[in-house]
Design an enzyme around this catalytic site. Structure first.
Site, short mmCIF file in Angstrom:
data_model
loop_
_atom_site.label_atom_id
_atom_site.label_comp_id
_atom_site.label_asym_id
_atom_site.label_seq_id
_atom_site.Cartn_x
_atom_site.Cartn_y
_atom_site.Cartn_z
N CYS A 1 0.91 -1.28 0.02
CA CYS A 1 0.03 0.03 0.09
C CYS A 1 0.68 1.39 -0.10
O CYS A 1 1.40 1.55 -1.15
CB CYS A 1 -1.01 -0.14 1.10
SG CYS A 1 -2.43 0.97 0.93
N HIS B 1 -3.89 -5.34 2.54
CA HIS B 1 -3.30 -5.66 3.63
C HIS B 1 -4.06 -7.03 4.04
O HIS B 1 -4.76 -7.74 3.52
CB HIS B 1 -4.09 -4.96 4.76
CG HIS B 1 -3.50 -3.26 4.21
ND1 HIS B 1 -2.23 -2.76 4.47
CD2 HIS B 1 -4.17 -2.51 3.65
CE1 HIS B 1 -1.98 -1.48 3.91
NE2 HIS B 1 -3.45 -1.16 3.61
N ARG C 1 -11.91 7.35 -0.46
CA ARG C 1 -10.89 6.13 -0.09
C ARG C 1 -11.42 4.65 -0.76
O ARG C 1 -12.72 4.64 -0.80
CB ARG C 1 -10.97 5.81 1.51
CG ARG C 1 -10.03 7.14 2.05
CD ARG C 1 -9.90 6.54 3.54
NE ARG C 1 -8.73 5.49 3.72
CZ ARG C 1 -7.41 5.94 3.51
NH1 ARG C 1 -7.14 7.41 3.09
NH2 ARG C 1 -6.49 5.24 3.65
N1 GLN Z 1 -1.66 6.79 2.84
C1 GLN Z 1 -2.01 6.00 1.81
C2 GLN Z 1 -3.34 6.14 1.03
O1 GLN Z 1 -4.36 6.45 1.86
C3 GLN Z 1 -1.68 4.58 2.05
C4 GLN Z 1 -2.55 3.83 2.95
C5 GLN Z 1 -2.37 2.51 3.31
O2 GLN Z 1 -1.19 2.24 3.38
N2 GLN Z 1 -3.14 1.72 3.64
O3 GLN Z 1 -3.45 6.03 0.08
#
Ligand code: GLN
Length: 267
Positions: free
Chosen positions: A92, A216, A125
């Site tokens: 990520c 994840h 998101r």
């Molecule tokens: N901060 C990054 C985003 O929101 C990565 C998030 C994450 O590692 N889960 O895209």
């Protein structure tokens, strides 16, 4: 003497999403094969040792990932390790940091350039279960005909729209959920529409010795075949050559992993 040295890269800033578990899975699957293994925690206060056998990098918040990118770029250890072909797993924020540039905290930040990818920011998101069909060619070390065949499963939680350049290959094709980008990225992030449409099915990236994914889970707990692939590369053998997992706990572990996979693939 320890056979396998695992670098857990910047858990102090890239440890928000439980991805430290990937290093634990590697260590456990090595130990259960009689390979002595040790995790080296590398924090923002440390230089990254460039001669470890395998590295794991996790996800993190925007500001934290800027700190991580700055440190890894100026230190250079992980870049030299990857350039020397040492296996790296990046999750990520890790994926974004390993790319050419990413968008965080309202700024465009220079990445490590180890993956031909640029990440802009979406309005919403992407959160949820993710499933992909592994597609990257060249998995396994030379002479190893073992390929990843089972679907990959993970949990996505990010706001990046990542577009791969021609030097990077997607790790998998999305079967369920949202991968590197979404159909609206062309509008919200001002990306090329046709490219965006094509890459909506891409998940993660593979370039050289770096395997990167938005998954994840931790991803190696959910996808033991990916863990064993990294383990094989890290120990310089093919997956087929890895000794079987040993002991009573091995049967229990296999059963538990199967149960977890079945549950998550259904989710
Ligand atoms: N901060 C990054 C985003 O929101 C990565 C998030 C994450 O590692 N889960 O895209």
């Amino acid at each position: 003497m320890t056979d396998l040295h695992i670098g857990l890269v910047l858990p102090d800033v890239l440890g928000t999403y439980g991805d430290d578990g990937n290093a634990l899975v590697l260590r456990q699957r090595a130990r259960m094969r009689g390979i002595s293994a040790e995790i080296h925690r590398i924090t923002l206060a440390d230089a990254v040792p460039e001669f470890l056998d395998v590295y794991t990098v996790g996800g993190g918040e925007d500001v934290a990932q800027i700190l991580a990118a700055d440190h890894l770029r100026t230190d250079g250890g992980i870049i030299r390790a990857a350039d020397a072909g040492r296996p790296v797993l990046a999750i990520c924020a890790g994926l974004q940091v390993f790319g050419r540039s990413f968008h965080a905290d309202g700024r465009v930040i220079e990445g490590l350039g180890l993956i031909d990818a640029t990440t802009s920011q979406l309005q919403h998101r992407m959160i949820g279960e993710l499933r992909s069909a592994p597609s990257a060619p060249g998995f396994g070390i030379p002479g190893d005909d073992t390929a990843l065949v089972e679907p990959l499963t993970g949990f996505a939680n990010h706001q990046g729209a990542t577009i791969l350049g021609q030097d990077a290959t997607p790790l998998g094709y999305v079967l369920e959920g949202t991968g590197n980008t979404d159909p609206h990225a062309a509008l919200t992030a001002g990306l090329d529409y046709d490219e965006c449409k094509k890459q909506v099915y891409y998940e993660g990236a593979v370039q050289g010795s770096v395997i990167a994914t938005y998954m994840h889970g931790p991803v190696l707990a959910r996808n033991p075949q990916l863990a064993d692939l990294l383990l094989a590369r890290a120990t310089g053998q093919s997956v087929a050559e890895l000794p079987p997992l040993d002991g009573d706990f091995a049967i229990q572990l296999d059963a538990e992993v199967e149960q977890l996979r079945a549950e998550r693939l259904k989710a």
